[in-house]
Design a protein around this motif. Structure first.
Motif, PDB file in Angstrom:
ATOM      1  N   PHE A  43       5.919  28.040  36.130  1.00  0.00           N
ATOM      2  CA  PHE A  43       6.481  27.015  35.247  1.00  0.00           C
ATOM      3  C   PHE A  43       7.532  27.614  34.313  1.00  0.00           C
ATOM      4  O   PHE A  43       8.613  27.064  34.138  1.00  0.00           O
ATOM      5  CB  PHE A  43       5.388  26.344  34.407  1.00  0.00           C
ATOM      6  N   GLY A  44       7.225  28.737  33.693  1.00  0.00           N
ATOM      7  CA  GLY A  44       8.161  29.369  32.764  1.00  0.00           C
ATOM      8  C   GLY A  44       9.425  29.822  33.466  1.00  0.00           C
ATOM      9  O   GLY A  44      10.535  29.657  32.948  1.00  0.00           O
ATOM     10  N   PHE A  45       9.266  30.392  34.658  1.00  0.00           N
ATOM     11  CA  PHE A  45      10.415  30.846  35.432  1.00  0.00           C
ATOM     12  C   PHE A  45      11.345  29.681  35.753  1.00  0.00           C
ATOM     13  O   PHE A  45      12.548  29.741  35.487  1.00  0.00           O
ATOM     14  CB  PHE A  45       9.935  31.508  36.731  1.00  0.00           C
ATOM     15  N   LEU A  46      10.788  28.613  36.314  1.00  0.00           N
ATOM     16  CA  LEU A  46      11.611  27.459  36.676  1.00  0.00           C
ATOM     17  C   LEU A  46      12.237  26.814  35.443  1.00  0.00           C
ATOM     18  O   LEU A  46      13.410  26.429  35.461  1.00  0.00           O
ATOM     19  CB  LEU A  46      10.774  26.438  37.439  1.00  0.00           C
ATOM     20  N   ASP A  47      11.468  26.702  34.375  1.00  0.00           N
ATOM     21  CA  ASP A  47      11.967  26.051  33.172  1.00  0.00           C
ATOM     22  C   ASP A  47      13.190  26.773  32.618  1.00  0.00           C
ATOM     23  O   ASP A  47      14.221  26.158  32.350  1.00  0.00           O
ATOM     24  CB  ASP A  47      10.859  25.977  32.119  1.00  0.00           C
ATOM     25  N   ASN A  48      13.090  28.087  32.453  1.00  0.00           N
ATOM     26  CA  ASN A  48      14.215  28.829  31.879  1.00  0.00           C
ATOM     27  C   ASN A  48      15.394  28.910  32.841  1.00  0.00           C
ATOM     28  O   ASN A  48      16.540  28.753  32.430  1.00  0.00           O
ATOM     29  CB  ASN A  48      13.779  30.237  31.473  1.00  0.00           C
ATOM     30  N   ALA A  49      15.128  29.170  34.116  1.00  0.00           N
ATOM     31  CA  ALA A  49      16.216  29.300  35.079  1.00  0.00           C
ATOM     32  C   ALA A  49      17.004  27.997  35.200  1.00  0.00           C
ATOM     33  O   ALA A  49      18.245  27.996  35.181  1.00  0.00           O
ATOM     34  CB  ALA A  49      15.666  29.724  36.442  1.00  0.00           C
ATOM     35  N   ALA A  54      21.596  24.621  34.193  1.00  0.00           N
ATOM     36  CA  ALA A  54      22.043  23.261  33.872  1.00  0.00           C
ATOM     37  C   ALA A  54      22.829  23.239  32.566  1.00  0.00           C
ATOM     38  O   ALA A  54      23.876  22.587  32.476  1.00  0.00           O
ATOM     39  CB  ALA A  54      20.835  22.320  33.773  1.00  0.00           C
ATOM     40  N   GLY A  55      22.356  23.949  31.563  1.00  0.00           N
ATOM     41  CA  GLY A  55      23.059  23.988  30.274  1.00  0.00           C
ATOM     42  C   GLY A  55      24.452  24.570  30.408  1.00  0.00           C
ATOM     43  O   GLY A  55      25.407  24.081  29.798  1.00  0.00           O
ATOM     44  N   THR A  56      24.584  25.611  31.233  1.00  0.00           N
ATOM     45  CA  THR A  56      25.891  26.218  31.452  1.00  0.00           C
ATOM     46  C   THR A  56      26.836  25.240  32.132  1.00  0.00           C
ATOM     47  O   THR A  56      27.994  25.075  31.716  1.00  0.00           O
ATOM     48  CB  THR A  56      25.754  27.492  32.305  1.00  0.00           C
ATOM     49  N   GLN A  57      26.351  24.571  33.169  1.00  0.00           N
ATOM     50  CA  GLN A  57      27.201  23.617  33.883  1.00  0.00           C
ATOM     51  C   GLN A  57      27.570  22.422  32.998  1.00  0.00           C
ATOM     52  O   GLN A  57      28.689  21.936  33.046  1.00  0.00           O
ATOM     53  CB  GLN A  57      26.515  23.140  35.170  1.00  0.00           C
ATOM     54  N   ILE A  58      26.622  21.971  32.198  1.00  0.00           N
ATOM     55  CA  ILE A  58      26.910  20.865  31.274  1.00  0.00           C
ATOM     56  C   ILE A  58      27.964  21.287  30.262  1.00  0.00           C
ATOM     57  O   ILE A  58      28.906  20.544  29.980  1.00  0.00           O
ATOM     58  CB  ILE A  58      25.615  20.377  30.585  1.00  0.00           C
ATOM     59  N   GLU A  59      27.824  22.490  29.731  1.00  0.00           N
ATOM     60  CA  GLU A  59      28.795  22.972  28.745  1.00  0.00           C
ATOM     61  C   GLU A  59      30.187  23.102  29.356  1.00  0.00           C
ATOM     62  O   GLU A  59      31.186  22.742  28.728  1.00  0.00           O
ATOM     63  CB  GLU A  59      28.355  24.325  28.177  1.00  0.00           C
ATOM     64  N   LEU A  60      30.266  23.589  30.603  1.00  0.00           N
ATOM     65  CA  LEU A  60      31.563  23.800  31.232  1.00  0.00           C
ATOM     66  C   LEU A  60      32.205  22.512  31.747  1.00  0.00           C
ATOM     67  O   LEU A  60      33.401  22.472  31.980  1.00  0.00           O
ATOM     68  CB  LEU A  60      31.423  24.799  32.387  1.00  0.00           C
ATOM     69  N   SER A  61      31.418  21.463  31.942  1.00  0.00           N
ATOM     70  CA  SER A  61      31.989  20.218  32.467  1.00  0.00           C
ATOM     71  C   SER A  61      32.004  19.136  31.393  1.00  0.00           C
ATOM     72  O   SER A  61      33.038  18.876  30.782  1.00  0.00           O
ATOM     73  CB  SER A  61      31.213  19.758  33.699  1.00  0.00           C
ATOM     74  N   ILE A  62      30.878  18.541  31.137  1.00  0.00           N
ATOM     75  CA  ILE A  62      30.786  17.464  30.147  1.00  0.00           C
ATOM     76  C   ILE A  62      31.124  17.983  28.756  1.00  0.00           C
ATOM     77  O   ILE A  62      31.785  17.300  27.981  1.00  0.00           O
ATOM     78  CB  ILE A  62      29.365  16.837  30.150  1.00  0.00           C
ATOM     79  N   GLY A  63      30.688  19.197  28.457  1.00  0.00           N
ATOM     80  CA  GLY A  63      30.937  19.766  27.133  1.00  0.00           C
ATOM     81  C   GLY A  63      32.411  19.891  26.828  1.00  0.00           C
ATOM     82  O   GLY A  63      32.859  19.590  25.721  1.00  0.00           O
ATOM     83  N   VAL A  64      33.179  20.324  27.818  1.00  0.00           N
ATOM     84  CA  VAL A  64      34.624  20.463  27.620  1.00  0.00           C
ATOM     85  C   VAL A  64      35.266  19.084  27.506  1.00  0.00           C
ATOM     86  O   VAL A  64      36.100  18.841  26.638  1.00  0.00           O
ATOM     87  CB  VAL A  64      35.245  21.263  28.790  1.00  0.00           C
ATOM     88  N   LEU A  76      20.730  19.330  26.425  1.00  0.00           N
ATOM     89  CA  LEU A  76      20.798  18.535  27.648  1.00  0.00           C
ATOM     90  C   LEU A  76      20.305  19.334  28.851  1.00  0.00           C
ATOM     91  O   LEU A  76      19.657  18.789  29.749  1.00  0.00           O
ATOM     92  CB  LEU A  76      22.228  18.033  27.878  1.00  0.00           C
ATOM     93  N   GLY A  77      20.584  20.635  28.877  1.00  0.00           N
ATOM     94  CA  GLY A  77      20.044  21.507  29.929  1.00  0.00           C
ATOM     95  C   GLY A  77      18.530  21.558  29.881  1.00  0.00           C
ATOM     96  O   GLY A  77      17.862  21.575  30.916  1.00  0.00           O
ATOM     97  N   ASN A  78      17.987  21.545  28.672  1.00  0.00           N
ATOM     98  CA  ASN A  78      16.531  21.515  28.506  1.00  0.00           C
ATOM     99  C   ASN A  78      15.955  20.206  29.032  1.00  0.00           C
ATOM    100  O   ASN A  78      14.889  20.193  29.650  1.00  0.00           O
ATOM    101  CB  ASN A  78      16.165  21.725  27.035  1.00  0.00           C
ATOM    102  N   LEU A  83      12.741  17.494  33.127  1.00  0.00           N
ATOM    103  CA  LEU A  83      12.614  16.484  34.184  1.00  0.00           C
ATOM    104  C   LEU A  83      12.345  17.136  35.536  1.00  0.00           C
ATOM    105  O   LEU A  83      11.526  16.650  36.314  1.00  0.00           O
ATOM    106  CB  LEU A  83      13.874  15.615  34.249  1.00  0.00           C
ATOM    107  N   ALA A  84      13.009  18.246  35.809  1.00  0.00           N
ATOM    108  CA  ALA A  84      12.754  18.979  37.053  1.00  0.00           C
ATOM    109  C   ALA A  84      11.328  19.518  37.067  1.00  0.00           C
ATOM    110  O   ALA A  84      10.658  19.503  38.107  1.00  0.00           O
ATOM    111  CB  ALA A  84      13.753  20.123  37.204  1.00  0.00           C
ATOM    112  N   GLY A  85      10.850  19.970  35.911  1.00  0.00           N
ATOM    113  CA  GLY A  85       9.488  20.486  35.818  1.00  0.00           C
ATOM    114  C   GLY A  85       8.446  19.441  36.157  1.00  0.00           C
ATOM    115  O   GLY A  85       7.421  19.743  36.771  1.00  0.00           O
ATOM    116  N   LEU A  86       8.713  18.184  35.780  1.00  0.00           N
ATOM    117  CA  LEU A  86       7.782  17.107  36.135  1.00  0.00           C
ATOM    118  C   LEU A  86       7.676  16.968  37.642  1.00  0.00           C
ATOM    119  O   LEU A  86       6.594  16.768  38.189  1.00  0.00           O
ATOM    120  CB  LEU A  86       8.251  15.778  35.528  1.00  0.00           C
TER     121      LEU A  86
END
Length: 163
Positions: A43-49, A54-64, A76-78, A83-86
């Motif tokens: 769970f911890g591995f998947l959550d952080n990875a 996701a946070g990086t991609q959001i920052e580079l696309s929607i964030g910009v 938003l990455g969290n 949601l993926a964890g569920l």
């Protein structure tokens, strides 16, 4: 008379067992800890990875595009990670079962003992800690080069507007 005495002895023995829970062995306590730690590593591995990716991609696309902050992109990455964890929880638990993780063989009284609860919580905490640290691996693939170059260069737009 002898049968009646044996039945009474069995009944007394059963009553004593239900009134006095048998204590846990060190091996049982370790197994409860390990049984709870293994799925939480996943769970911890998947959550952080997922959160980092996701946070990086959001920052580079929607964030910009929308001009949101790095922290908003991380939040938003969290959300994406949660949601993926569920959806992935069942798969993580199934994998832990395939690894041979059987439910500890404890009596209901042993399950309710403070030592069992403490061992369970410690296992989850240790597992999630190990998993989150391992889940930081996407950071190895992220580059700070563009950010460092942008900070090192003087702002040419500001210089041209002031003259």
């Amino acid at each position: 008379m002898e049968i009646r005495h044996a039945n009474m002895f069995g009944l007394v023995h059963l009553l004593l067992e239900t009134l006095e829970p048998s204590s846990l062995t060190a091996a049982q306590i370790r197994y409860v800890l390990f049984h709870n730690a293994v799925p939480f590593i996943g769970f911890g591995f998947l959550d952080n990875a997922i959160m980092i990716a996701a946070g990086t991609q959001i920052e580079l696309s929607i964030g910009v595009t929308l001009g949101i902050s790095t922290m908003a992109a991380a939040a938003l990455g969290n959300l994406v990670s949660d949601l993926a964890g569920l959806g992935l929880a069942g798969y993580v638990e199934a994998l832990a079962s395939r690894l041979g993780m059987q439910v500890p063989d404890l009596t209901p009284k042993q399950v309710d003992m403070w030592q069992t609860r403490l061992s369970s919580h410690m296992g989850k905490a240790i597992g999630i800690t190990i998993g989150c640290i391992l889940g930081m691996f996407p950071l190895l693939f992220l580059s700070d080069d563009e950010e460092k170059e942008a900070e090192a260069q003087p702002c040419s737009d500001a210089a041209s507007h002031s003259s």
